[in-house]
Design a protein around this motif. Structure first.
Motif, mmCIF file in Angstrom:
data_model
loop_
_atom_site.group_PDB
_atom_site.id
_atom_site.type_symbol
_atom_site.label_atom_id
_atom_site.label_comp_id
_atom_site.label_asym_id
_atom_site.label_seq_id
_atom_site.Cartn_x
_atom_site.Cartn_y
_atom_site.Cartn_z
ATOM 1 N N UNK A 316 -5.965 -22.166 47.574
ATOM 2 C CA UNK A 316 -5.952 -21.248 48.726
ATOM 3 C C UNK A 316 -7.366 -20.879 49.140
ATOM 4 N N UNK A 317 -7.560 -20.707 50.442
ATOM 5 C CA UNK A 317 -8.884 -20.413 50.996
ATOM 6 C C UNK A 317 -8.756 -19.304 52.033
ATOM 7 N N UNK A 318 -9.592 -18.294 51.912
ATOM 8 C CA UNK A 318 -9.691 -17.243 52.911
ATOM 9 C C UNK A 318 -11.020 -17.367 53.639
ATOM 10 N N UNK A 319 -11.019 -16.914 54.894
ATOM 11 C CA UNK A 319 -12.278 -16.717 55.615
ATOM 12 C C UNK A 319 -12.377 -15.233 55.952
ATOM 13 N N UNK A 320 -13.598 -14.749 56.093
ATOM 14 C CA UNK A 320 -13.804 -13.363 56.511
ATOM 15 C C UNK A 320 -14.520 -13.350 57.853
ATOM 16 N N UNK A 321 -13.797 -12.970 58.901
ATOM 17 C CA UNK A 321 -14.415 -12.812 60.214
ATOM 18 C C UNK A 321 -15.409 -11.649 60.190
ATOM 19 N N UNK A 322 -15.112 -10.624 59.394
ATOM 20 C CA UNK A 322 -16.028 -9.490 59.293
ATOM 21 C C UNK A 322 -17.377 -9.942 58.750
#
Length: 407
Positions: A316-322
């Motif tokens: 699983x991979x998350x990105x952070x727009x913040x």
């Protein structure tokens, strides 16, 4: 195996960092996220719910790559209990958020007509009329006024309901359900009850508009089901997140208004440079921490090498727009609000195929809310010290819970 690949796979993975759900005041940047950004462009995190760990990308270029790369799938998430922020995770078929191509375009096409720039231009006079009625009520009653309750909450909800085609008699209960769904305070059971009620209502509404010719979203969905473009299940899954979307505008605008009311230089820019307000709005969108932690994960469909690490198929991979919006390589002095920042390629509304469906509507609402309040209420200011403003707790969307103001 090449020497380069050996080097890539031989590098030790970063440690797994626990990322608790923090209740933060004001527009304070999440200190855990700030630490993760310092540790490297690619780290690993464990969130309060779900199972295992996930990769986290924080650099602007990497966030753009991952969100626009078919090797990272949203659809694959639906069969997994990956580590996550929300206590409940039961994605519905038809949800754009969990669709990959080509299904994503097929589903999005069913509602796209309601969210075009042309549609928003047609909507603008009606939106201004609805907002003016709320502000006139505030002016009539005189200061002080609680602006979340009186304006910032009812306006986006009413306008989203207008676009969706929610009858006036049903709007209050629909809003009650959406508010519970985005809150983490009631736990999984309360959110499930609200979801079941909302989605049951949506199902009945779409059925009642089968073959309809209206331009509202529920009529468009009813017509699409009748034509066989999408299934009824997909139509319901499409409508739910769109119906909930008004909540984000309320809290984003609450944060922006707080900043404009507590930073005289921003207020001066707003009044003295009306032609440059769009640039200030973009900078505020870049700056505000519009959510807690991260949003929805993706699953790697194949091995991907990034920054010396190998993201394995199935990870699983998350990105952070913040984090991407504070990348110093893209935004010099990222922790400073620069009203004239140019260029300003912020990712506050997403990127790639999952760019916010209602982005043009959200921008319209934000422009109208801030412009109308600041222009119609001369000398608008907080009625209490800034450090006494109450902020939302145990929620995925950040913002002030109340905003008492005077003028």
């Amino acid at each position: 195996m090449t020497e380069e690949t050996t080097t890539l796979t031989g590098q030790a993975p970063p440690p797994v960092r626990d990322w608790p759900a923090l209740d933060l005041d004001g527009t304070e940047f999440d200190p855990v996220l700030a630490e993760l950004m310092r540790e490297g462009p690619l780290t690993r995190i464990r969130l309060p719910f779900g199972e295992g760990w996930a990769w986290l990308a924080t650099r602007h270029d990497d966030v753009k790559l991952i969100t626009n790369d078919p090797r990272f799938s949203r659809a694959e998430v639906t069969g997994r209990q990956v580590t996550r922020m929300a206590p409940h995770f039961k994605p519905r078929p038809g949800s754009l958020a969990f669709a990959d191509q080509p299904d994503h375009n097929r589903l999005r096409k069913a509602v796209a007509g309601a969210f075009t720039v042309r549609a928003m231009k047609r909507l603008r006079p009606r939106a201004q009329e609805m907002l003016d009625a709320l502000v006139e009520g505030v002016v009539r009653d005189g200061p002080p006024a609680e602006l979340i309750e009186r304006v910032l909450e009812p306006f986006p909800i009413a306008l989203v309901s207008e676009v969706m085609g929610v009858p006036a008699a049903d709007r209050e209960r629909v809003h009650t359900w959406t508010r519970q769904i985005i809150s983490t305070s009631g736990g999984a059971e309360a959110a499930d009850r609200a979801k079941n009620s909302l989605y049951g209502w949506i199902t009945d509404t779409i059925r009642s508009r089968a073959g309809g010719t209206g331009e509202d979203v529920y009529s468009l969905l009813g017509a699409a089901v009748t034509r066989g473009d999408i299934s009824e299940t997909e139509a319901v899954g499409l409508a739910g997140p769109l119906q909930i979307g008004g909540e984000a505008v309320t809290h984003n605008c609450g944060q922006m208004l707080c900043l404009l009311l507590t930073r005289p230089e921003l207020r001066q820019w707003w009044h003295e440079r009306p032609e440059a307000r769009d640039a200030l709005l973009d900078e505020l969108l870049r700056f505000i921490p519009h959510r807690s932690s991260v949003g929805l994960a993706r699953i790697a469909l194949e091995d991907v090498d990034l920054h010396g690490h190998r993201i394995r198929a199935g990870d699983p991979v998350y990105v952070s727009y913040l984090a991407a919006n504070r990348d110093p390589d893209v935004f010099p002095e990222p922790d400073r609000i620069d009203p004239g920042r140019a260029p300003n390629p912020h990712l506050a509304l997403g990127n790639g195929p999952h760019y916010c469906t209602g982005a043009v509507l959200a921008r319209l609402q934000t422009e109208l809310l801030l412009g109308t309040l600041l222009d119609r209420l001369p000398g608008l200011r907080l009625a209490i010290p800034a450090d006494q403003v109450e902020w939302r707790r145990r929620t995925m969307i950040r913002g002030p819970r109340t905003l008492p103001c005077t003028w």
